[in-house]
Scaffold this motif. Structure first.
Motif: not given
Lengths: 492, 474, 531
Positions: A399-420
């Motif tokens: 969490t980088i901002d407590e008030h808005s709960l803005l977070q940063t992290g990474v994706t892992r083990d599977g991310i795919w693009l959908i087209e049409n």
């Protein structure tokens, strides 16, 4: 022939030694009470006492690079003694259960309580609060009696499969059991005893391309080992790995994103943690649910009763739920955190609940929760997406901002693009920067709620947080607009 | 180096050795040796050690020690022997810790210089008054109390203040010091201050209303205490006479009626109402000491203040018990010291004046001591057991049901309404107040809440003596 | 309302009949309390007998290699309010049988339990035998000496008066309490002493006693405008020292400087972020965190080879491909690993496989030179060592937090080579015309350690001075680019030691390692806005 023989021999070995395996891996209630008697006999009647006697057993099998890397059986127990005398506090813990160790530990806790810093020059009388709920059964004999060889066999099959497919598999399958006896005595001599026992079984499998061209993960966990099947978990991991090979780099930015349940669970953690009445109701606080000060009533207000997220969202904890329930405990009840998107009942401390609400049913914080699902299967979400992403896991949220709960992290083990409306290709992982509050207001579709994988909590929580030593989460997949992927990363 | 001692459980007979239990506990036995404080690297480690030692001795009871224990003085001297007060860095000194030790070993001169340097170094006005308050409290709580030093403190005025504000500030300080002096039996000290106050009031009457009212109240408080003997004489005659005595002082000061002060002396004490009534039986043992049975029983309601009797009404509720659990649950400091002190004092007074009718008045709050939420009658039982049973207050307990509203919507937090007794006693009663009522139902003492200290206790004792003496004469 | 307890009284010792099985023989242990033996420290020869029985039992059950560990950990925590002493005794046996690892552990130190654990560990190992045998091989031991070692510390906290530690803590709290603009401060210090026994089927028998002392001080300031400035004071981060770790440091001077820095930063205006590439200065603590996550973890041999694939991730440095050739950073980057350096929190005389630590160059002149190996890992990359004329050996990286835990590779204590010229953080800043500075930042890395983000107190630097604060920024980086952009380092005078916490494994283990680092300047890193 030879391997068959070997298998037979080792099974016999194990049956013989199972004599060791199944005897007293955790303390029974009567044995724990026997130890408690000993501890209490050394404890002076002054002040307040809390004694926790807990035991833990864990058996687990790890494998990696297509070979078993460690099989372990661990047992532990703890006697924890907390004393409050005349406003002082002292604590001592040991895992030795002979009377001399116990006497020494009690003596030291009392010495700290007497010689340490004082808060009050008086011996405060405190009544111990107790409320009784049944809770779900979270003890499974199947888990407790699960044989390490059965794991061995399954792991062997998984490894065999990855060898045939020229992939690398790694994973963990583990079972554990724990019991705890919690004893309280207040300065009036009133006593109370709690007893809890639970089992836990979890399994996770990672399958990777040997040259790191793709990676996928699947996992499942429950108190009851029969609720998941290691082979299906492995199969899912294989499927995803094959679909993840040779990812391509696409531009970071905001995408329509389908988050699988595991990713949703990770994204939600900070939101769940922030759903608490104290603070913000006790003081001005940098919380996303603080809503200002009412000078007429002289009270800080939370956003309770206000709409917080999409109105299709219900988040709750139900101790009696057969999947996400918790063990029998005295301060557990159903808590509807968010109903129809409205903040209905944030978690609350027993004291705030008592003083401010005079309620005997505090919404005590739980690790387990459930988000009601919708009826859109992920496949359908994909079909109706012109261009977007599917994400299997979000990792390492900070969490980088407590008030808005803005977070940063990474994706892992599977991310795919959908087209049409179709999965077009695997893409490279991203660093994401997003707030769950924003994502949960940008929901387009909600999938079916399903249990996600949770790491077991290790052996300490049962001692220190007896009432919340289980973590079971059920969430649906969701499709959200404009999920923010801030930069591409190279890790696979 | 001492070898560590590890006890091992052995199930095999060849290795069994019976040992002394005391020896094998050494695993848990942290060294019992007292460190040589004067060897500490930093002087303030040594000083915190002395403070720790002092607290251990002085925290035992709520009554202040008459003499500083030798042990404290000895270690305090040793610690301070290694330091030159005039060269320590002012912004590294914790005034409270240093001051406590310096005063404990009677190095007042050094403390004065150190304080001067520290207060001169303060960066904000909040910091400045913080230091000043610390010094004031240290002097006021020192053993013995440092009246002369307190007096010197008066002349240190806040920087950057208008002359008027400075004068007012100074006067307020003087009153505070004078009150302390009075409590120590010094009636000469406050006289010039009273004279000055009276002068100020005269000046102020025409102009600033608030300023004038504050002054008047301060002067009144001082005169009230200074003229205690005279006051007691009047009280020996009647409560009405006592009120007239007070009224005289007040009118001289302000040309107004006494009602303005909320002192409520001579006023008829409203009837105390409450739904639940409890009593703790007690008797005297052969040494004449009060012994209470631990049996707290319900009793029928009756009229309080009890007509024809001298009554002590002790208003104890709120923080006294409802939040006590929070304190122990989370190790936080709680504010119930005054409740504890009130209970102790009332026990001593009851011992001395057996005919004193003691009533503890509380109200329900929906909970008790952090326990489960309770119905009114359940809570009432807990409260009565707490004050009559645990604190051993010899008397009757009356408890009112508190009505309340809730914040609408899902919030539902409760906001308490005033109970009947709170309404009746509105403006004169807060938690931990003690009100004394004479045989005709008139109030002759009303202690400012949270200020029941040694000196108050002696005043209360004097008043009770006076009132009982007139009853006995009758 | 409450009812008094009606617990069944348990008669001690009545159930001796069930005492022969199961490890939690509560009644028996209680009944036998009188039979406890006073040990003459960890080197008491009677412990050897217990350890040996587990080794013998395991060998008899079919183990080809056995090591057994005892650990006795004591920890004393104090935050000025709530002192707590915790004691833990553990017994763990690890075996190789049929080429697979098996492990069993429990809290009981007895001969009977020793035998059970020895057998149970073999059962665990053999549970994997379905088909071919395992192929775990261990590198040879260069030295299999037995012995006893006490980590040299000046003041053993457990031999000191409790009051003395309390007084120290209270005085420190008093001292911090006087800081200007202080909003909150928290001090948490933990003192640990761990006594260990190691015995193996090779005949080696080792005892040692280790210390870990340290904690954190958090300080939060707020000014009249309610603007806040927060920081963690790292100088008391865990170290392999006793009480002297706190007492012998010029802690107060450093705390004052630290506070001064926080105050100064509050005085700076907040400015908006101009996204772009900037020369970036990191404080030594930031560099330590960066080294730990981008070099420490990826060069642990098990992480690199994929043993952590299902947990923390596979490190991005592939030893088969990159070892000895891969340029990770500029030639300024030199990192050594060594678990024998005085004061290091990971310091041991022998690791948890009985190996005496070897000092290695992990990154030499910017090139990946070596991996952090245990015996199994060293054997797996043995070809590399043989080819380059090095001994195939463990570097002493095997570690288990207690004997209850399975030993695995944990990060060594790492040391960064400082610059020749003696430049300080201020000197480095002074040399920057335009750039940014991150003071005490946190590095977030991905699961392979290739990319990451740095967040924390961020300042704009102009002409060698901090001129403004950024409230909402982060630096994103690719690890090799970042280290290749390393252009400036602090000198020997700016070297600082930080005790950092690492988590790995399934079930997760937590260990500590030290990093000796200096402040560093990087060329043209990417500054981004959050969100």
């Amino acid at each position: 022939m030879v391997s068959y023989m070997r298998e037979l021999i080792s099974m016999q070995d194990i049956k013989r030694s199972a004599l060791y395996e199944n005897n007293d891996r955790v303390l029974s209630r009567s044995k724990a009470e026997g130890i408690l008697d000993e501890v209490v006999s050394h404890t002076s009647k002054k002040g307040r006492t809390r004694i926790v006697i807990s035991s833990w057993w864990g058996g687990g099998q790890r494998w990696a690079r297509n070979t078993p890397s460690m099989t372990a059986d661990q047992r532990e127990m703890t006697i924890s003694i907390k004393r409050n005398i005349n406003g002082g506090a002292g604590e001592c813990e040991t895992n030795q259960i002979d009377s001399i160790s116990i006497k020494g530990a009690v003596g030291l806790a009392e010495r700290y309580a007497i010689e340490g810093e004082r808060f009050e020059p008086l011996d405060m009388a405190t009544q111990i609060a107790r409320w009784n709920y049944d809770g779900a059964n979270v003890w499974s004999d199947a888990t407790y009696n699960h044989l390490v060889t059965e794991n061995g066999k399954s792991v062997n099959e998984i490894i065999g499969k990855s060898l045939r497919d020229s992939l690398l598999s790694a994973g963990y399958v583990g079972t554990c059991a724990s019991t705890a006896l919690v004893y309280d005595r207040d300065s009036w001599g009133r006593e109370n005893i709690d007893w809890g026992s639970l089992t836990y079984a979890n399994c996770s499998v990672t399958v990777r391309h040997p040259k790191g061209l793709g990676s996928a993960w699947a996992g499942s966990s429950s108190f009851d080992i029969t609720r998941w099947d290691i082979n299906s978990i492995a199969e899912l991991s294989y499927e995803k790995c094959r679909a993840s090979l040779n990812p391509v780099r696409i531009e970071p930015g905001r995408y329509i994103t389908i988050l699988e349940p595991q990713a949703v669970a990770t994204l939600m953690q900070s939101l769940i943690s922030s759903l608490s009445r104290t603070p913000p109701e006790s003081k001005k606080y940098n919380s996303p649910i603080y809503s200002g000060f009412d000078s007429d009533m002289n009270r800080h207000l939370s956003k309770i009763g206000q709409k917080l997220v999409d109105d299709r969202i219900n988040i709750y904890h139900d101790p009696n739920d057969p999947i996400v329930g918790t063990h029998r405990s005295d301060i557990v009840r159903r808590v509807d955190l968010i109903r129809k998107g409205i903040l209905t009942e944030p978690y609350n401390t027993p004291v705030h609940e008592l003083v401010e609400l005079n309620s005997k049913e505090p919404a005590v914080r739980r690790l387990s929760f459930k988000v009601d699902g919708g009826d859109t299967p992920v496949d359908e979400m994909i079909t109706s997406t012109r261009r977007g992403l599917v994400v299997a896991r979000l990792e390492q949220p900070v969490t980088i901002d407590e008030h808005s709960l803005l977070q940063t992290g990474v994706t892992r083990d599977g991310i795919w693009l959908i087209e049409n409306g179709k999965i077009a290709k695997a893409v490279k992982n991203f660093r994401w920067t997003e707030s769950p509050l924003v994502a949960f207001n940008n929901i387009e579709d909600i999938g079916v709620s399903e249990p996600v994988f949770n790491e077991p909590l290790g052996r300490a929580p049962l001692v220190h947080n007896f009432h919340d030593s289980m973590k079971n989460i059920m969430v649906p997949a969701i499709r959200v607009r404009d999920f923010n992927f801030s930069s591409t990363i190279d890790s696979i | 180096m001492k070898s560590i001692l590890i006890g091992i459980v052995l199930g095999v007979s060849s290795l069994m050795v019976a040992i002394e239990e005391s020896v094998s506990q050494t695993r848990f036995q942290q060294s019992d040796t007292v460190p040589n404080y004067s060897d500490y690297k930093y002087i303030d480690e040594c000083l915190t050690a002395v403070v720790r030692l002092t607290n251990k001795v002085t925290n035992k009871d709520t009554i202040r020690l008459k003499v500083m224990p030798d042990e404290v003085v000895k270690y305090g001297r040793e610690c301070l022997s290694k330091v030159n007060i005039d060269t320590v860095s002012a912004d590294a000194v914790n005034l409270r810790t240093w001051g406590q030790v310096l005063l404990a070993v009677n190095r007042d001169e050094d403390f004065r210089r150190l304080f001067k340097r520290i207060i001169d170094s303060s960066r904000t006005s909040a910091e400045w008054s913080g230091f000043k308050n610390v010094a004031f409290n240290l002097y006021a709580q020192a053993i013995p109390v440092r009246i002369d030093e307190l007096n010197r403190l008066i002349d240190i005025a806040p920087p950057n203040q208008s002359p008027e504000a400075s004068a007012l500030y100074k006067l307020q300080m003087q009153v505070n010091v004078a009150l302390i002096a009075l409590s120590l039996g010094d009636t000469e000290f406050p006289k010039p201050i009273v004279t000055e106050l009276l002068g100020k009031i005269k000046e102020g009457k025409a102009e600033d209303k608030e300023y004038f009212k504050g002054m008047s109240l301060q002067a009144f408080a001082l005169l009230y205490e200074m003229l205690q003997d005279e006051g007691m004489d009047s009280l020996r005659i009647s409560t009405v006479a006592y009120r007239n005595f007070l009224e005289n002082i007040w009118t001289k000061l302000t040309d107004k009626k006494l009602d303005e002060t909320n002192e409520a002396i001579g006023v008829n004490a409203p009837k105390v109402e409450g739904k639940f009534w409890y009593k703790n039986d007690w008797y005297y043992d052969e040494k004449g000491k009060i012994v209470l049975s631990s049996d707290v029983k319900p009793v029928a309601s009756h009229i309080v203040p009890v007509p024809g009797k001298i009554n002590a009404l002790l208003f104890l509720s709120g923080g006294c018990h409802s939040l006590a659990a929070e304190a122990t649950m989370y190790g936080r400091k709680i504010r119930s010291v005054s409740c504890w002190q009130s209970a102790n004092m009332i026990k001593r007074l009851k011992q001395e004046f057996p005919d004193l009718e003691v009533t503890v008045i509380s109200r329900t709050q929906g909970l008790f001591g952090g326990g489960p939420p309770l119905k009114h009658e359940e809570e009432a039982k807990e409260i009565s057991h707490y004050f009559l049973g645990f604190f051993q207050i010899p008397g009757v307990q009356v408890i009112s049901e508190t009505e309340f509203i809730r914040i609408p919507g899902l919030d539902r937090r409760r906001i308490d309404m005033e109970t009947k007794y709170q309404e009746e006693y509105s403006g004169i009663v807060l938690d931990a107040s003690l009100i004394l009522v004479d045989e005709y139902g008139k109030i002759f003492h009303n202690t400012v809440p949270f200020s029941i200290r040694d000196r108050r206790e002696s005043i209360i004792r004097n008043k009770l003596k006076a009132v009982f003496s007139r009853i006995n004469k009758q | 309302m409450l009812k008094p307890l009606s617990r069944r009284r348990f008669v001690l010792g009545c159930s001796a009949a069930i005492g022969s099985a199961g490890y939690l023989r509560a009644e028996k242990l209680l009944a036998n309390s009188g039979n406890r033996i006073e040990m003459d420290g960890i080197e008491d020869p009677r412990l050897k007998k217990i350890v040996q029985s587990s080794i013998d039992a395991a060998v008899a059950a079919g183990a080809s290699y056995v090591d057994a560990r005892l650990s006795h950990s004591e920890s004393f925590q104090i935050d000025g309010q709530h002192p707590a002493l915790k004691e833990n005794m553990a017994f763990g046996v690890r075996v190789l049988a049929e080429g697979y690892w098996g492990f069993a552990s429990s809290p009981e130190w007895s001969e009977e339990e020793a035998i059970r654990l020895g057998k149970a560990a073999v059962v665990q190992a053999k549970a994997n035998v379905f088909g071919s045998s395992g192929n775990v091989r261990l590198s040879d031991m260069v030295n299999t000496e037995s012995g006893h070692w006490l980590m040299p510390v000046k003041d053993d906290p457990f031999e000191m008066a409790f009051d003395e530690i309390l007084d120290y803590n209270n005085a420190l709290r008093d001292y911090i309490g006087r800081f200007n603009l202080l909003e909150t401060a928290a001090i948490l210090v933990e003192y640990c002493r761990i006594s260990k026994v190691f015995g193996s089927s090779t005949g080696q028998y080792i005892t040692q006693r280790l210390y870990k002392t340290g904690g954190k001080i958090f300080i939060s300031l707020s000014n009249a405008a309610n603007d806040k400035s927060r920081g963690t004071f790292h100088d008391i981060s865990p170290a392999g020292l006793g009480f002297e770790h706190l007492r012998d440091q010029p802690l107060r001077e450093r705390l004052r400087a630290f506070h001064h820095d926080l105050v100064a930063s509050l005085d700076l205006p907040v400015t908006h972020i101009d996204v772009g590439r900037y020369d970036t200065l990191l404080s030594a603590s930031g560099v330590a965190d960066l080294i730990n996550k981008t070099i420490g973890r990826p060069t642990e041999i098990d992480t690199a080879l994929g043993f952590e694939a299902n947990a923390g991730g596979v490190g991005f440095i592939d030893p088969y491909d990159m070892l000895g050739t891969y340029r990770l950073g500029s030639s300024l980057l030199n990192i050594t690993g060594d678990r024998s350096a005085a004061g290091s929190v990971g310091r041991v005389r022998w690791d948890d496989e009985g190996v005496a630590p070897v000092k290695i160059d992990i990154i030499k002149d910017g090139i990946v030179a070596n991996m952090q190996c245990n015996r199994e890992g060293a054997q797996m990359i043995g070809d590399h060592f043989t080819k380059t004329g090095q001994v195939v050996q463990s570097h002493g990286c095997s570690h288990a937090p207690t004997a209850l835990d399975v030993p695995m590779v944990h990060c060594m204590d790492l040391s960064m080579r400082s610059n020749q010229s003696d430049s300080s953080l201020d000197d480095l800043r002074g040399g920057m015309v335009k750039g940014i500075e991150l003071h005490d930042p946190i590095t977030l890395v991905d699961f392979q350690g290739i990319t990451g983000a740095i967040i924390g107190n961020m300042f704009e630097i102009r002409n060698g001075k901090r001129v403004a604060r950024y409230n909402n920024g982060n630096i994103i980086f690719r690890t090799p680019e970042l280290w290749n952009n390393l252009i400036g380092l602090g000198g020997p005078g700016s070297v600082a030691r930080f005790g950092l916490e690492n988590r790995k494994g399934q079930p997760q283990q937590i260990s500590s390692s030290s990093v000796f680092s200096v402040p560093a300047v990087f060329k043209e890193l990417s500054l981004m806005r959050n969100g």
